[in-house]
Design a protein around this motif. Structure first.
Motif, PDB file in Angstrom:
ATOM      1  N   SER A  33      -4.453   4.809 -10.870  1.00  0.00           N
ATOM      2  CA  SER A  33      -3.055   5.042 -10.550  1.00  0.00           C
ATOM      3  C   SER A  33      -2.245   4.188 -11.520  1.00  0.00           C
ATOM      4  O   SER A  33      -2.506   2.994 -11.652  1.00  0.00           O
ATOM      5  N   ALA A  50       5.572   6.575 -11.675  1.00  0.00           N
ATOM      6  CA  ALA A  50       4.151   6.419 -11.379  1.00  0.00           C
ATOM      7  C   ALA A  50       3.450   7.768 -11.443  1.00  0.00           C
ATOM      8  O   ALA A  50       4.057   8.810 -11.167  1.00  0.00           O
ATOM      9  N   ASP A  52      -0.569   9.352 -10.402  1.00  0.00           N
ATOM     10  CA  ASP A  52      -1.872   9.028  -9.841  1.00  0.00           C
ATOM     11  C   ASP A  52      -2.940   9.934 -10.448  1.00  0.00           C
ATOM     12  O   ASP A  52      -2.618  10.885 -11.178  1.00  0.00           O
ATOM     13  N   SER A  53      -4.197   9.653 -10.126  1.00  0.00           N
ATOM     14  CA  SER A  53      -5.297  10.404 -10.724  1.00  0.00           C
ATOM     15  C   SER A  53      -5.291  11.869 -10.298  1.00  0.00           C
ATOM     16  O   SER A  53      -5.852  12.719 -11.005  1.00  0.00           O
ATOM     17  N   SER A 100      -6.883   4.290  -7.875  1.00  0.00           N
ATOM     18  CA  SER A 100      -6.131   5.425  -7.339  1.00  0.00           C
ATOM     19  C   SER A 100      -5.920   5.278  -5.838  1.00  0.00           C
ATOM     20  O   SER A 100      -6.778   4.770  -5.117  1.00  0.00           O
ATOM     21  N   TRP A 101      -4.759   5.745  -5.396  1.00  0.00           N
ATOM     22  CA  TRP A 101      -4.505   5.827  -3.969  1.00  0.00           C
ATOM     23  C   TRP A 101      -5.371   6.954  -3.396  1.00  0.00           C
ATOM     24  O   TRP A 101      -5.553   7.987  -4.033  1.00  0.00           O
ATOM     25  N   GLY A 104      -3.299  10.159  -3.144  1.00  0.00           N
ATOM     26  CA  GLY A 104      -2.254  10.349  -4.128  1.00  0.00           C
ATOM     27  C   GLY A 104      -0.967   9.631  -3.732  1.00  0.00           C
ATOM     28  O   GLY A 104      -0.954   8.793  -2.838  1.00  0.00           O
ATOM     29  N   LEU A 105       0.114   9.961  -4.410  1.00  0.00           N
ATOM     30  CA  LEU A 105       1.402   9.304  -4.192  1.00  0.00           C
ATOM     31  C   LEU A 105       2.184  10.044  -3.108  1.00  0.00           C
ATOM     32  O   LEU A 105       2.391  11.246  -3.218  1.00  0.00           O
ATOM     33  N   TYR A 109       7.408   7.360  -2.499  1.00  0.00           N
ATOM     34  CA  TYR A 109       6.659   6.254  -3.113  1.00  0.00           C
ATOM     35  C   TYR A 109       7.414   5.710  -4.319  1.00  0.00           C
ATOM     36  O   TYR A 109       7.892   6.466  -5.160  1.00  0.00           O
ATOM     37  N   PRO A 111       6.519   2.514  -7.114  1.00  0.00           N
ATOM     38  CA  PRO A 111       5.511   1.502  -7.430  1.00  0.00           C
ATOM     39  C   PRO A 111       6.010   0.095  -7.160  1.00  0.00           C
ATOM     40  O   PRO A 111       7.160  -0.244  -7.479  1.00  0.00           O
TER      41      PRO A 111
END
Length: 129
Positions: A33, A50, A52-53, A100-101, A104-105, A109, A111
Motif C-alpha cells: 500500500s 494513496a 493499494d495493491s 497492503s490493507w 483495500g482502501l 480513507y 493516509p
C-alpha cells in the motif's frame, strides 16, 4: 534494505504541472500500500494520495481533480502527477509504503503517517504565484 527514492520536484508557477516519481528497491510495490505525503514548513505531514495493491485509490480533498497517483509495477515505481498547481501545494513531498490493507482502501480513507514504515527522503515542490 528497503529504499524509496523520490525525484521530479522543482519550482513552477501557479497553474503548472509536475510529475513526481518514487523508485523502490528491496521492496515490491505491487504488493504494498503506497502513499504520497507532503509537509510544508511549520505544518504537520499530511497524506495527499494513496493506492493499494488491489488498485483502490484515494485522495485528500485538497488535491482531488488535480493530482493523480499511479504506479508501474514493471518499473517498481510510484508516480504523482500534479496539475493545476497552487502556491499552497508548496511542500516537501514524500512517498511511503506499508503492507497492503486486507480489503483495500475504504471510503474516506486518508493516509496517516503513523501507518507507514518505509519512507523516501523527499523532493521539494515550490509553486509561485
Amino acid at each position: 534494505a528497503q529504499v524509496l527514492v523520490e525525484s521530479g520536484g522543482g519550482s513552477v508557477q501557479a497553474g503548472g504541472s509536475l510529475r513526481l516519481s518514487c523508485a523502490a528497491s528491496g521492496l515490491t510495490l505491487r504488493y504494498a500500500s503506497l502513499a504520497w505525503f507532503r509537509q510544508a514548513p511549520g505544518k504537520e505531514r499530511e497524506g495527499v494520495a494513496a493506492i493499494d495493491s488491489d488498485g483502490s485509490i484515494r485522495y485528500a480533498d485538497s488535491v482531488k481533480g488535480r493530482f493523480t497517483i499511479s504506479k508501474d509495477n514493471a518499473k517498481n515505481t510510484l508516480y504523482l502527477q500534479m496539475n493545476s498547481l497552487k502556491p499552497e501545494d508548496t511542500a516537501m513531498y514524500y512517498c511511503a509504503a506499508r503492507p497492503s490493507w486486507e480489503f483495500g482502501l475504504w471510503r474516506g480513507y486518508v493516509p496517516v503517517e503513523a501507518d507507514f514504515g518505509d519512507w523516501g527522503q523527499g523532493t521539494q515542490v515550490t509553486v509561485s504565484s
